[in-house]
Every structure is written in structure tokens, then in C-alpha cells.
Design a protein around this motif. Structure first.
Motif, PDB file in Angstrom:
ATOM      1  N   GLU A 186       0.839  -1.200   0.000  1.00 63.48           N
ATOM      2  CA  GLU A 186       0.000   0.000   0.000  1.00 63.48           C
ATOM      3  C   GLU A 186       0.874   1.250   0.000  1.00 63.48           C
ATOM      4  O   GLU A 186       1.973   1.250   0.569  1.00 63.48           O
ATOM      5  CB  GLU A 186      -0.892   0.032   1.245  1.00 63.48           C
ATOM      6  CG  GLU A 186      -1.769  -1.204   1.431  1.00 63.48           C
ATOM      7  CD  GLU A 186      -2.843  -1.359   0.370  1.00 63.48           C
ATOM      8  OE1 GLU A 186      -3.127  -0.371  -0.361  1.00 63.48           O
ATOM      9  OE2 GLU A 186      -3.401  -2.461   0.252  1.00 63.48           O
ATOM     10  N   VAL A 187       0.377   2.316  -0.588  1.00 62.41           N
ATOM     11  CA  VAL A 187       1.113   3.577  -0.654  1.00 62.41           C
ATOM     12  C   VAL A 187       1.469   4.067   0.745  1.00 62.41           C
ATOM     13  O   VAL A 187       2.592   4.531   0.982  1.00 62.41           O
ATOM     14  CB  VAL A 187       0.313   4.653  -1.435  1.00 62.41           C
ATOM     15  CG1 VAL A 187       0.986   6.005  -1.334  1.00 62.41           C
ATOM     16  CG2 VAL A 187       0.136   4.243  -2.886  1.00 62.41           C
ATOM     17  N   TYR A 188       0.540   3.961   1.698  1.00 70.06           N
ATOM     18  CA  TYR A 188       0.794   4.469   3.049  1.00 70.06           C
ATOM     19  C   TYR A 188       1.893   3.699   3.785  1.00 70.06           C
ATOM     20  O   TYR A 188       2.409   4.175   4.791  1.00 70.06           O
ATOM     21  CB  TYR A 188      -0.491   4.502   3.886  1.00 70.06           C
ATOM     22  CG  TYR A 188      -1.105   3.154   4.167  1.00 70.06           C
ATOM     23  CD1 TYR A 188      -0.614   2.313   5.174  1.00 70.06           C
ATOM     24  CD2 TYR A 188      -2.201   2.717   3.446  1.00 70.06           C
ATOM     25  CE1 TYR A 188      -1.179   1.083   5.420  1.00 70.06           C
ATOM     26  CE2 TYR A 188      -2.784   1.497   3.695  1.00 70.06           C
ATOM     27  CZ  TYR A 188      -2.272   0.671   4.692  1.00 70.06           C
ATOM     28  OH  TYR A 188      -2.842  -0.545   4.940  1.00 70.06           O
ATOM     29  N   GLU A 189       2.278   2.535   3.276  1.00 69.10           N
ATOM     30  CA  GLU A 189       3.362   1.770   3.890  1.00 69.10           C
ATOM     31  C   GLU A 189       4.747   2.316   3.518  1.00 69.10           C
ATOM     32  O   GLU A 189       5.735   1.969   4.163  1.00 69.10           O
ATOM     33  CB  GLU A 189       3.268   0.294   3.493  1.00 69.10           C
ATOM     34  CG  GLU A 189       2.023  -0.384   4.039  1.00 69.10           C
ATOM     35  CD  GLU A 189       1.839  -1.798   3.529  1.00 69.10           C
ATOM     36  OE1 GLU A 189       1.091  -2.541   4.182  1.00 69.10           O
ATOM     37  OE2 GLU A 189       2.417  -2.157   2.476  1.00 69.10           O
ATOM     38  N   ASN A 227      -5.475  -5.597  -6.569  1.00 71.28           N
ATOM     39  CA  ASN A 227      -6.389  -6.692  -6.280  1.00 71.28           C
ATOM     40  C   ASN A 227      -5.873  -8.031  -6.793  1.00 71.28           C
ATOM     41  O   ASN A 227      -6.133  -9.063  -6.183  1.00 71.28           O
ATOM     42  CB  ASN A 227      -7.763  -6.419  -6.907  1.00 71.28           C
ATOM     43  CG  ASN A 227      -8.411  -5.172  -6.343  1.00 71.28           C
ATOM     44  OD1 ASN A 227      -8.043  -4.695  -5.282  1.00 71.28           O
ATOM     45  ND2 ASN A 227      -9.362  -4.639  -7.075  1.00 71.28           N
ATOM     46  N   MET A 228      -5.151  -8.022  -7.903  1.00 64.81           N
ATOM     47  CA  MET A 228      -4.621  -9.255  -8.492  1.00 64.81           C
ATOM     48  C   MET A 228      -3.163  -9.493  -8.088  1.00 64.81           C
ATOM     49  O   MET A 228      -2.755 -10.631  -7.909  1.00 64.81           O
ATOM     50  CB  MET A 228      -4.724  -9.204 -10.013  1.00 64.81           C
ATOM     51  CG  MET A 228      -6.146  -9.048 -10.534  1.00 64.81           C
ATOM     52  SD  MET A 228      -7.193 -10.464 -10.180  1.00 64.81           S
ATOM     53  CE  MET A 228      -6.516 -11.674 -11.276  1.00 64.81           C
ATOM     54  N   VAL A 229      -2.403  -8.424  -7.991  1.00 64.25           N
ATOM     55  CA  VAL A 229      -0.989  -8.493  -7.603  1.00 64.25           C
ATOM     56  C   VAL A 229      -0.829  -7.620  -6.364  1.00 64.25           C
ATOM     57  O   VAL A 229      -1.029  -6.413  -6.420  1.00 64.25           O
ATOM     58  CB  VAL A 229      -0.068  -7.982  -8.743  1.00 64.25           C
ATOM     59  CG1 VAL A 229       1.378  -7.912  -8.277  1.00 64.25           C
ATOM     60  CG2 VAL A 229      -0.208  -8.863  -9.975  1.00 64.25           C
ATOM     61  N   ARG A 230      -0.472  -8.233  -5.263  1.00 64.06           N
ATOM     62  CA  ARG A 230      -0.408  -7.515  -3.988  1.00 64.06           C
ATOM     63  C   ARG A 230       0.724  -6.479  -3.937  1.00 64.06           C
ATOM     64  O   ARG A 230       0.570  -5.430  -3.318  1.00 64.06           O
ATOM     65  CB  ARG A 230      -0.260  -8.526  -2.846  1.00 64.06           C
ATOM     66  CG  ARG A 230      -0.266  -7.878  -1.487  1.00 64.06           C
ATOM     67  CD  ARG A 230      -0.639  -8.861  -0.398  1.00 64.06           C
ATOM     68  NE  ARG A 230      -0.490  -8.278   0.908  1.00 64.06           N
ATOM     69  CZ  ARG A 230      -1.336  -7.405   1.441  1.00 64.06           C
ATOM     70  NH1 ARG A 230      -2.386  -7.014   0.765  1.00 64.06           N
ATOM     71  NH2 ARG A 230      -1.117  -6.909   2.638  1.00 64.06           N
ATOM     72  N   VAL A 287      -9.599  -0.469 -18.765  1.00 62.95           N
ATOM     73  CA  VAL A 287      -8.997  -1.427 -19.693  1.00 62.95           C
ATOM     74  C   VAL A 287      -9.066  -2.869 -19.187  1.00 62.95           C
ATOM     75  O   VAL A 287      -8.952  -3.797 -19.970  1.00 62.95           O
ATOM     76  CB  VAL A 287      -7.530  -1.065 -20.014  1.00 62.95           C
ATOM     77  CG1 VAL A 287      -7.453   0.297 -20.687  1.00 62.95           C
ATOM     78  CG2 VAL A 287      -6.649  -1.118 -18.780  1.00 62.95           C
ATOM     79  N   TRP A 288      -9.253  -3.047 -17.898  1.00 65.22           N
ATOM     80  CA  TRP A 288      -9.201  -4.387 -17.316  1.00 65.22           C
ATOM     81  C   TRP A 288     -10.426  -5.209 -17.665  1.00 65.22           C
ATOM     82  O   TRP A 288     -11.561  -4.744 -17.540  1.00 65.22           O
ATOM     83  CB  TRP A 288      -9.048  -4.311 -15.794  1.00 65.22           C
ATOM     84  CG  TRP A 288      -7.734  -3.781 -15.383  1.00 65.22           C
ATOM     85  CD1 TRP A 288      -6.570  -4.486 -15.299  1.00 65.22           C
ATOM     86  CD2 TRP A 288      -7.419  -2.441 -15.011  1.00 65.22           C
ATOM     87  NE1 TRP A 288      -5.547  -3.654 -14.913  1.00 65.22           N
ATOM     88  CE2 TRP A 288      -6.046  -2.389 -14.723  1.00 65.22           C
ATOM     89  CE3 TRP A 288      -8.165  -1.272 -14.905  1.00 65.22           C
ATOM     90  CZ2 TRP A 288      -5.395  -1.239 -14.323  1.00 65.22           C
ATOM     91  CZ3 TRP A 288      -7.525  -0.117 -14.509  1.00 65.22           C
ATOM     92  CH2 TRP A 288      -6.163  -0.113 -14.226  1.00 65.22           C
TER      93      TRP A 288
END
Length: 155
Positions: free
Chosen positions: A45-48, A84-87, A107-108
Motif C-alpha cells: 500500500e502507498v501508506y506503507e 487486487n490481483m498483484v499484492r 482497460v481491465w
């Protein structure tokens, strides 16, 4: 030690290593698509990220979007960090066009990826490596197409 997620490694080609992120090309010729992956182990996560790394991520993401937009003359730049697919934390920077197959939707999931051809991929990678300069270089420094069209294409 930083390790790139196996799925990202399988679906992309490395274009550059910036101070924080690896800059990857998604192997899908339908959309000009970069992925920035902060080279920090265990971050989802960005906040990490540290405050300094968060600021650098924002700057590198903005630089990637600006350079890709200048390179492709896209109608809109999509920037997203889903995970969601790649942590492993990664940021998608996708050049979108009003006539692309997914417009105006995401696009997904619309259609399977269409990988670059064997002969095409080395050319695309070399061209992008030239165009996607390290952070700190302005988009104005990107060389314009000499064909007169005012845009650059990845394929």
C-alpha cells in the motif's frame, strides 16, 4: 532485497530503473501502458512507504504520465494503484484514446492482452527507453515525431 512479483515479471518488460521505481512496459499492444513498481520489499500500500518515498512515488508517477502523454499524444492518462490481483505495490500509467477498444471504460477485463510481436517488442522497448527519461528531465525534452503527425506510436 527487492524482488519483483512473478506475475508482473511475466506480463511486463523492464524499461528503466528510476530512483524509487522500476518502470515496466505492460506486454499489451492494445494500450501504451507503463507500470511503476517501488523497489521496496514487502510493500503493498502507498501508506506503507516512508514519507520521502511517497513523495518520490507521486513525482515519478507524474513524470511517467507526462512523458507517456508527450510520447503518445493520448487523449487521457489513466493512473491507478489497485493491487487486487498483484499484492505488490505498483502504479499503472495507461495512455488512453477515444477510439481505443475499451473507451471510456477501464482497460481491465474487456479483452485478453494482445502481446507485442517478437520482432515488434525490441523496437518498442528501445523507443520507450529513449523517450521515457529519468525523473527530472521535462517532457519538452522528448523528441517529436518527424513524420508530421505530431504523435508517436508504440507499434
Amino acid at each position: 532485497m527487492f524482488t519483483l512479483d512473478d506475475r508482473l515479471a511475466a506480463d511486463t518488460v523492464e524499461i528503466a530503473r528510476w530512483p524509487l521505481c522500476r518502470v515496466l512496459l505492460m506486454n499489451d499492444r492494445t494500450y501504451p501502458w507503463l507500470i511503476l513498481v517501488p523497489q521496496r520489499e514487502g510493500i503493498a500500500e502507498v501508506y506503507e512507504l516512508s514519507r520521502e518515498d511517497r513523495q518520490r512515488l507521486v513525482e515519478e508517477t507524474a513524470q511517467a504520465a507526462e512523458l507517456l502523454q508527450a510520447f503518445t499524444k493520448a487523449d487521457k492518462m489513466n493512473v491507478a494503484a489497485l493491487g487486487n490481483m498483484v499484492r505488490q505495490l505498483h502504479v499503472h500509467v495507461i495512455a488512453r484514446f477515444a477510439d481505443d477498444p475499451a473507451w471510456p471504460k477501464p482497460v481491465w477485463g474487456l479483452q485478453p492482452a494482445e502481446p507485442y510481436g517478437e520482432a515488434e517488442l525490441p523496437h518498442v522497448v528501445a523507443t520507450l527507453r529513449e523517450a521515457i527519461m529519468p525523473p527530472g528531465v521535462t517532457a519538452a525534452a522528448v523528441t517529436e515525431d518527424t513524420s508530421g503527425s505530431g504523435s508517436r506510436t508504440l507499434h
